[in-house]
Design an enzyme around this catalytic site. Structure first.
Site, short mmCIF file in Angstrom:
data_model
loop_
_atom_site.label_atom_id
_atom_site.label_comp_id
_atom_site.label_asym_id
_atom_site.label_seq_id
_atom_site.Cartn_x
_atom_site.Cartn_y
_atom_site.Cartn_z
N CYS A 2 43.43 -75.35 100.74
CA CYS A 2 44.47 -74.55 101.39
C CYS A 2 45.25 -73.77 100.35
O CYS A 2 45.24 -74.10 99.17
CB CYS A 2 45.42 -75.47 102.13
SG CYS A 2 44.58 -76.55 103.28
N ARG A 27 39.74 -68.40 97.84
CA ARG A 27 39.59 -69.86 97.83
C ARG A 27 38.83 -70.36 99.05
O ARG A 27 38.45 -71.53 99.10
CB ARG A 27 40.98 -70.53 97.80
CG ARG A 27 41.80 -70.16 96.60
CD ARG A 27 43.27 -70.43 96.85
NE ARG A 27 43.55 -71.85 96.98
CZ ARG A 27 44.07 -72.59 96.02
NH1 ARG A 27 44.38 -72.05 94.86
NH2 ARG A 27 44.29 -73.87 96.21
N TRP A 75 41.96 -74.65 104.97
CA TRP A 75 40.55 -75.04 104.93
C TRP A 75 40.53 -76.39 105.63
O TRP A 75 41.09 -77.37 105.12
CB TRP A 75 40.10 -75.13 103.48
CG TRP A 75 38.79 -75.82 103.28
CD1 TRP A 75 38.60 -77.15 103.01
CD2 TRP A 75 37.50 -75.24 103.32
NE1 TRP A 75 37.27 -77.41 102.88
CE2 TRP A 75 36.56 -76.28 103.07
CE3 TRP A 75 37.04 -73.94 103.55
CZ2 TRP A 75 35.20 -76.04 103.03
CZ3 TRP A 75 35.67 -73.73 103.51
CH2 TRP A 75 34.76 -74.76 103.26
N ASN A 101 49.93 -78.02 101.23
CA ASN A 101 48.65 -77.99 100.54
C ASN A 101 48.42 -79.41 100.01
O ASN A 101 49.29 -79.93 99.32
CB ASN A 101 48.78 -76.99 99.38
CG ASN A 101 47.45 -76.66 98.76
OD1 ASN A 101 46.42 -77.11 99.22
ND2 ASN A 101 47.48 -75.86 97.72
N GLY A 102 47.32 -80.04 100.35
CA GLY A 102 47.05 -81.40 99.87
C GLY A 102 46.68 -82.33 101.01
O GLY A 102 46.32 -81.87 102.09
N GLU A 478 18.77 -83.81 89.54
CA GLU A 478 19.85 -82.84 89.76
C GLU A 478 20.16 -82.07 88.47
O GLU A 478 20.43 -80.87 88.52
CB GLU A 478 21.09 -83.58 90.29
CG GLU A 478 22.37 -82.76 90.40
CD GLU A 478 22.29 -81.56 91.35
OE1 GLU A 478 21.25 -81.35 92.00
OE2 GLU A 478 23.29 -80.82 91.41
N LYS A 482 20.10 -77.98 88.18
CA LYS A 482 21.24 -77.18 87.69
C LYS A 482 20.77 -76.24 86.59
O LYS A 482 21.10 -75.08 86.57
CB LYS A 482 22.37 -78.07 87.14
CG LYS A 482 23.19 -78.80 88.15
CD LYS A 482 24.22 -77.97 88.87
CE LYS A 482 23.79 -77.42 90.18
NZ LYS A 482 23.44 -78.14 91.29
N GLU A 485 18.38 -73.34 88.03
CA GLU A 485 18.91 -72.33 88.96
C GLU A 485 19.93 -71.40 88.31
O GLU A 485 20.04 -70.25 88.71
CB GLU A 485 19.48 -72.96 90.23
CG GLU A 485 20.69 -73.82 90.02
CD GLU A 485 21.19 -74.46 91.29
OE1 GLU A 485 20.96 -73.91 92.38
OE2 GLU A 485 21.83 -75.53 91.20
N HIS A 501 1.29 -90.67 82.08
CA HIS A 501 0.21 -90.50 83.05
C HIS A 501 -0.19 -89.04 83.19
O HIS A 501 -0.78 -88.64 84.20
CB HIS A 501 0.62 -91.10 84.40
CG HIS A 501 0.87 -92.58 84.29
ND1 HIS A 501 -0.15 -93.49 84.16
CD2 HIS A 501 2.02 -93.28 84.20
CE1 HIS A 501 0.37 -94.71 84.03
NE2 HIS A 501 1.69 -94.60 84.05
N LYS A 600 24.26 -69.10 98.99
CA LYS A 600 25.07 -70.33 99.07
C LYS A 600 24.69 -71.17 100.28
O LYS A 600 24.67 -72.38 100.22
CB LYS A 600 26.56 -69.94 99.12
CG LYS A 600 27.51 -71.13 99.13
CD LYS A 600 27.50 -71.86 97.80
CE LYS A 600 28.31 -73.14 97.80
NZ LYS A 600 27.87 -74.05 96.74
C1 F6R Z 1 21.88 -76.27 94.28
C2 F6R Z 1 22.33 -76.12 95.66
C3 F6R Z 1 21.34 -76.24 96.74
C4 F6R Z 1 21.96 -76.92 97.97
C5 F6R Z 1 20.98 -76.89 99.14
C6 F6R Z 1 21.53 -77.58 100.36
O1 F6R Z 1 22.92 -76.15 93.39
O2 F6R Z 1 23.49 -75.84 95.91
O3 F6R Z 1 20.20 -76.92 96.32
O4 F6R Z 1 22.29 -78.24 97.63
O5 F6R Z 1 20.67 -75.56 99.46
O6 F6R Z 1 22.70 -76.95 100.79
P1 F6R Z 1 23.69 -77.69 101.76
O7 F6R Z 1 24.27 -78.84 101.01
O8 F6R Z 1 24.72 -76.67 102.12
O9 F6R Z 1 22.90 -78.15 102.95
#
Ligand code: F6R
Length: 605
Positions: A2, A27, A75, A101-102, A478, A482, A485, A501, A600
């Site tokens: 928020c 935000r 939010w 906010n919080g 993971e 990171k 990507e 293997h 995203k």
């Molecule tokens: C990687 C990333 C993606 C998401 C994936 C699922 O950094 O952000 O691999 O984790 O697209 O997205 P959500 O969590 O929104 O279902």
């Protein structure tokens, strides 16, 4: 997250509030509102959706005349993104209006108390208790009423409050939530973020936790938590607008990495009631559950891979992890004895939605762990636990992943307790570790000043291997994602024991191998794999506890993580890998917040 703003001066407040709120749009938010005080009356206007809608509704603020006001972008956390849940919130008599906010962690107790005293609630928010408490404590002085109210609150808050009977006055108070005062000439401001202030003033007072302030057009008085007036330094804001939106960080991704201690705290704290875990208002029915299937995509899937160990250990129920894009077409064998857990930051990922529908059609019970309130996955599942990470703007998830893991840990402990599969001593030990996760995450952020230097050493690599075993392997998955990507370097995650293997054939002089060695029970074994890859010329960057002197002598470089219970360690272990990927991508001049070819929210198959 928020955002809050406030104004008192000689101009009409509403246009300044709307401008301030627009500066906080980056935000992320799902509703907004303003309140303006004029001639002993407070008018409130709210909308769901965009600030543009609020501008339209108030005719650019003209419909709310008055020179003192407060505003908010919300939010959704407690309650869906609806108009009644949008801020500002008013007391029952309409004399007091508040923006917040919080998170008020003890709002349920306070709400019960206020309901018993006859106060009516118009929203599902935690914030509304504040408006009613101020009304209850008001005896002709807003500052005193706010002080008494704040003394009742537990959690994090930055509050801005106006009172119909106190013209030209805004009272603000802060506890573990940002709050900055803007010092003007004949007008004063407050905001949760300097972004909202810089168009009006560059003179700012930063409030500390527990401090209050009274703003009038003529001045600002700041008080400590006992009510004594204190001197505060006026600082000069030197940021330009763009930097300010990122909180001074170069990228949203770095800002979000740094926000993790706070985000994880927001996911845990409201759910701990003494030594009991209370999962919102949800009683997840685990009767007859014989198997758990975790499904998701990308990082969310990897969060599931890491949490599987904790759920199996604490609940003694077999857990399988399935990629949602595979599960949906796999004719899955499941039924009423299955709990499917769907993880999704956005709550809108097409494959995850389809997998969830498929599982439900076969009779499985469904629990969603989602960040975006009111999203599709949250609605379809039988139960939903929100991660409360706040909006994630960088495409590559960071705090989304760690908060998913945190909520899964909470679930594992809650379910283990409920099923009586975890003994009291282990429960207490893990609960205490869970509570210390925010502190451990902060340590993980602070203890690796060498990462930018390591990034300079490794950023030209064509490929990297991330190896580990057990929970370390889950983190390797993971960590490698990171790296690829955002830096576009090919990165492969491998279960360390599998190297010989086949994949070890790829080792050559200078091949970077990131070796995760944080799970003591299995570290010795990973160390033998380090020896094997080093014998073939690999350059090893080990991720380990500082005390592990054997690794220090084996690896070429080290990244440190604080010691965490192995079942919960993934949430902390990932932090230096996020930083490594970030700094490698920065060395390579990549578009870190918006990597090529990625979106995203993946709402198509
Ligand atoms: C990687 C990333 C993606 C998401 C994936 C699922 O950094 O952000 O691999 O984790 O697209 O997205 P959500 O969590 O929104 O279902």
């Amino acid at each position: 997250m928020c955002g809050i703003v406030g104004y008192t001066g000689t101009q009409n407040a509403a246009p300044a509030l709307l401008e301030g709120l627009k500066k906080l749009e980056y935000r992320g938010y799902d509703s907004a509102g303003i309140a303006v005080l004029e001639n002993g009356r407070i008018s409130v206007s709210k909308v769901t959706g965009r600030i543009a809608g609020l501008e339209e509704k108030t005719e650019g603020g003209a419909l709310l005349p008055g020179t003192t006001g407060i505003g908010h972008t919300r939010w959704a956390t407690h309650g869906a993104p609806t108009e009644p849940n949008a801020h500002p919130h008013a007391s029952n008599d309409g004399r007091f209006v508040v923006v917040h906010n919080g998170i008020i962690e003890n709002y349920m107790e306070l709400k019960q108390e206020l309901l018993a005293k006859g106060y009516r609630f118009e929203s599902e928010t935690d914030t509304e208790v504040v408006a009613h408490l101020v009304e209850m404590y008001y005896r002709g002085d807003l500052k005193s009423a706010v002080m008494r109210t704040a003394a009742r609150l537990r959690g994090s808050y930055a509050l801005g409050i106006i009172c119909a009977e106190e013209p030209d006055t805004v009272i603000v108070v802060r506890e573990a939530s940002p709050l900055i005062l803007g010092v003007g000439i004949g007008e004063n401001f407050f905001a949760s973020d300097v972004t909202a202030l810089v168009a009006y003033t560059r003179n700012a007072i930063y409030l500390e936790d527990g401090e209050f302030a009274k703003l009038t057009p003529d001045g600002i008085s700041v008080f400590d938590c006992t009510g004594h007036e204190i001197e505060k330094k006026i600082s000069r804001i030197t940021w330009d607008i763009q930097a300010a939106e990122k909180g001074g960080y170069d990228h949203f991704m770095l800002k979000e990495i740094m926000e993790q201690p706070r985000a994880v705290k927001a996911a845990i704290a409201p759910r701990l009631h003494g030594s009991e875990i209370v999962l919102d208002d949800t009683d997840i029915d685990l009767t007859g559950i014989r198997k758990i299937v975790i499904t998701a995509c990308g990082s969310a899937y990897y969060a599931g891979c890491a949490a599987k160990y904790a759920i199996e250990a604490l609940c003694r129920i077999p857990v399988t992890t399935e990629l949602a894009s595979e599960l949906r077409y796999s004719d899955p064998l499941m039924g009423e004895d299955t709990l499917v857990i769907v993880l999704s930051q956005s709550g809108e990922t097409a494959d995850s939605i389809a997998a969830l529908r498929e599982c439900k059609s076969r009779g499985a019970r469904a629990l969603a762990i989602v960040n975006v309130v009111g999203s599709t996955i949250a609605k379809i599942a039988d139960w939903c636990l929100y991660t409360w990470a706040g909006p994630e703007i960088a495409v590559a998830t960071t705090k989304g992943y760690t908060t998913q893991l945190t909520v899964l840990y909470l679930f594992a402990l809650y379910a283990g307790r409920k099923l009586k599969t975890v003994d009291d001593a282990s429960y207490r030990k893990l609960l205490s570790c869970l509570k210390s996760l925010p502190k451990l995450l902060q340590q993980a952020l602070d203890m690796n000043p060498e990462i930018p230097r390591l990034a300079k050493k490794y950023h030209r690599a064509d490929s990297m291997f991330f190896i580990g075993r057990n929970t370390d392997y889950a983190v390797a998955l993971e960590g490698a994602l990171k790296m690829k990507e955002i830096s576009y370097i090919h990165a492969e995650s491998y279960a360390a024991g599998e190297l010989k293997h086949g994949t070890i054939a790829l080792m050559h002089d200078g091949q970077p191998v990131i070796a995760l060695c944080c799970n003591d029970a299995i570290t010795e074994k990973t160390m033998s794999n380090i020896v094997e890859v080093k014998a073939r010329g690999a350059e090893v960057l080990a991720v380990a506890h500082r005390e592990n002197s054997k690794i220090l002598s084996l690896a070429d470089d080290m990244i440190f993580v604080p010691r965490v219970h192995p079942l919960l360690s993934a949430a902390v272990e990932i932090v230096p890998l996020q930083l490594l990927a970030y700094y490698v991508a920065k060395e390579n001049n990549c578009d870190i917040d918006k990597p090529k070819n990625l979106a995203k929210s993946v709402t198509v198959e």
